[in-house]
Design a protein around this motif. Structure first.
Motif, PDB file in Angstrom:
ATOM      1  N   UNK A  38      38.954  -6.557  18.945  1.00  0.00           N
ATOM      2  CA  UNK A  38      40.116  -5.677  18.830  1.00  0.00           C
ATOM      3  C   UNK A  38      39.760  -4.424  18.035  1.00  0.00           C
ATOM      4  N   UNK A  39      38.997  -4.586  16.972  1.00  0.00           N
ATOM      5  CA  UNK A  39      38.586  -3.441  16.155  1.00  0.00           C
ATOM      6  C   UNK A  39      37.729  -2.482  16.960  1.00  0.00           C
ATOM      7  N   UNK A  40      36.883  -3.035  17.812  1.00  0.00           N
ATOM      8  CA  UNK A  40      36.033  -2.186  18.652  1.00  0.00           C
ATOM      9  C   UNK A  40      36.870  -1.367  19.626  1.00  0.00           C
ATOM     10  N   UNK A  41      37.896  -2.014  20.220  1.00  0.00           N
ATOM     11  CA  UNK A  41      38.769  -1.288  21.147  1.00  0.00           C
ATOM     12  C   UNK A  41      39.508  -0.171  20.427  1.00  0.00           C
ATOM     13  N   UNK A  42      40.007  -0.469  19.234  1.00  0.00           N
ATOM     14  CA  UNK A  42      40.705   0.548  18.448  1.00  0.00           C
ATOM     15  C   UNK A  42      39.781   1.703  18.122  1.00  0.00           C
ATOM     16  N   UNK A  43      38.528   1.403  17.788  1.00  0.00           N
ATOM     17  CA  UNK A  43      37.574   2.452  17.453  1.00  0.00           C
ATOM     18  C   UNK A  43      37.290   3.337  18.659  1.00  0.00           C
ATOM     19  N   UNK A  44      37.171   2.715  19.840  1.00  0.00           N
ATOM     20  CA  UNK A  44      36.930   3.490  21.059  1.00  0.00           C
ATOM     21  C   UNK A  44      38.097   4.438  21.318  1.00  0.00           C
ATOM     22  N   UNK A  45      39.316   3.909  21.189  1.00  0.00           N
ATOM     23  CA  UNK A  45      40.506   4.734  21.415  1.00  0.00           C
ATOM     24  C   UNK A  45      40.557   5.881  20.414  1.00  0.00           C
ATOM     25  N   UNK A  46      40.305   5.560  19.155  1.00  0.00           N
ATOM     26  CA  UNK A  46      40.361   6.583  18.108  1.00  0.00           C
ATOM     27  C   UNK A  46      39.342   7.677  18.363  1.00  0.00           C
ATOM     28  N   UNK A  60      46.584   0.792  21.587  1.00  0.00           N
ATOM     29  CA  UNK A  60      45.851  -0.460  21.686  1.00  0.00           C
ATOM     30  C   UNK A  60      46.581  -1.434  22.614  1.00  0.00           C
ATOM     31  N   UNK A  61      47.896  -1.492  22.476  1.00  0.00           N
ATOM     32  CA  UNK A  61      48.689  -2.381  23.326  1.00  0.00           C
ATOM     33  C   UNK A  61      48.547  -1.989  24.792  1.00  0.00           C
ATOM     34  N   UNK A  62      48.543  -0.665  25.047  1.00  0.00           N
ATOM     35  CA  UNK A  62      48.367  -0.195  26.413  1.00  0.00           C
ATOM     36  C   UNK A  62      46.994  -0.569  26.949  1.00  0.00           C
ATOM     37  N   UNK A  63      45.996  -0.485  26.073  1.00  0.00           N
ATOM     38  CA  UNK A  63      44.629  -0.773  26.502  1.00  0.00           C
ATOM     39  C   UNK A  63      44.465  -2.235  26.883  1.00  0.00           C
ATOM     40  N   UNK A 113      49.670   6.411  13.719  1.00  0.00           N
ATOM     41  CA  UNK A 113      50.931   5.913  14.264  1.00  0.00           C
ATOM     42  C   UNK A 113      50.820   5.636  15.756  1.00  0.00           C
ATOM     43  N   UNK A 114      49.881   6.274  16.411  1.00  0.00           N
ATOM     44  CA  UNK A 114      49.717   6.079  17.843  1.00  0.00           C
ATOM     45  C   UNK A 114      48.810   4.903  18.185  1.00  0.00           C
ATOM     46  N   UNK A 115      47.941   4.532  17.265  1.00  0.00           N
ATOM     47  CA  UNK A 115      46.928   3.531  17.596  1.00  0.00           C
ATOM     48  C   UNK A 115      47.501   2.183  18.043  1.00  0.00           C
ATOM     49  N   UNK A 116      48.514   1.628  17.351  1.00  0.00           N
ATOM     50  CA  UNK A 116      49.040   0.335  17.810  1.00  0.00           C
ATOM     51  C   UNK A 116      49.552   0.381  19.242  1.00  0.00           C
ATOM     52  N   UNK A 117      50.272   1.444  19.584  1.00  0.00           N
ATOM     53  CA  UNK A 117      50.803   1.553  20.948  1.00  0.00           C
ATOM     54  C   UNK A 117      49.682   1.737  21.957  1.00  0.00           C
TER      55      UNK A 117
END
Length: 254
Positions: free
Chosen positions: A32-40, A12-15, A6-10
């Motif tokens: 975009x998938x790479x950025x999400x993976x880094x955040x996760x 990602x948007x911040x990133x 639930x936090x990932x979309x927000x």
């Protein structure tokens, strides 16, 4: 705590907010998938970040809500504290005004009545204003209408307080019949109340209270205005005393 997904979309948007607009718009799906993976992966390695973020979010939301409440009080202060339609008890020239919005069918209001009575007895500098706010049922509306008619007959509030305690402290659902019975027991003229129920003053009083509640973001009972503070829900006697202290001298205990 809510699931990480639930936090990932927000997040990602911040990133991507940190990326120049032109670059952000040109990101491919794989980027975009790479950025999400880094955040996760970062959050999994440092889960305390989520707790810090939620704590900060709650803090900001509470501050924003307090600002809205304070603005609502400031814009409507004369009606909140000095409307002739409010039932005034205690010290009419008190240094702090304690305003309670209640519903005669509210279980929490029944328990909170003891707190209000305790404050009346223990704080000689407190002005108490009661406002009917019938949000729970048609019976609540009927009881509130009778209460307004009681106040019309007893503007000083002595018999009103007797009526108020009998009805709010009684068992079963409050409605017109129970309210009239409580009024009779309190020594009021029930025939006059029946006539006054059709007056525009009854309707205007309840409408005024609903408008005030809406302006301050109140959606339940009991709710209070104490100084500049709006308090939603039953917070107990000590909680109310703390709010009165803050209104009186800027701290919980004066």
């Amino acid at each position: 705590m809510p699931p990480l997904r639930l936090f990932l979309p927000a997040l990602f948007a911040m990133a991507i907010c940190a990326v120049p607009v032109a670059s952000a718009q040109s990101l491919s799906d794989s980027q975009r998938s790479e950025i999400e993976a880094v955040i996760k992966n970062y959050l999994i390695a440092h889960p305390e970040v989520l707790e810090d973020a939620m704590a900060e979010l709650n803090k900001r939301q509470a501050a924003a809500e307090a600002e809205r409440h304070e603005a609502g009080v400031a814009q409507n202060s004369e009606t909140i504290f000095n409307s002739p339609r409010g039932v005034v008890l205690g010290n009419k020239d008190g240094d702090v005004t304690f305003v309670e919005f209640f519903d005669y069918n509210c279980g929490y209001c029944k328990r909170a009545m003891a707190d209000m009575l305790d404050l009346l007895k223990s704080d000689p500098k407190l002005k108490v204003v009661l406002k009917e706010f019938p949000v729970l049922s048609q019976g609540s509306v009927e009881a509130a209408q009778v209460a307004v008619a009681v106040h019309m007959q007893d503007p000083g509030g002595k018999k009103y307080l007797d009526f108020h305690q009998r009805l709010l402290g009684g068992r079963g659902q409050a409605d017109k019949a129970r309210a009239l019975a409580a009024a009779k027991e309190a020594g009021l003229d029930v025939g006059r109340i029946e006539k006054d129920l059709a007056s525009t003053e009854v309707r205007a009083t309840i409408e005024e209270n609903f408008k005030l509640a809406e302006a301050m973001g109140m959606n339940g009972t009991p709710s209070y205005v104490i100084g500049k503070q709006v308090v939603i829900g039953a917070v107990g006697l000590e909680g109310l005393k703390e709010k009165i202290g803050i209104a009186r001298c800027g701290k919980a205990t004066c």
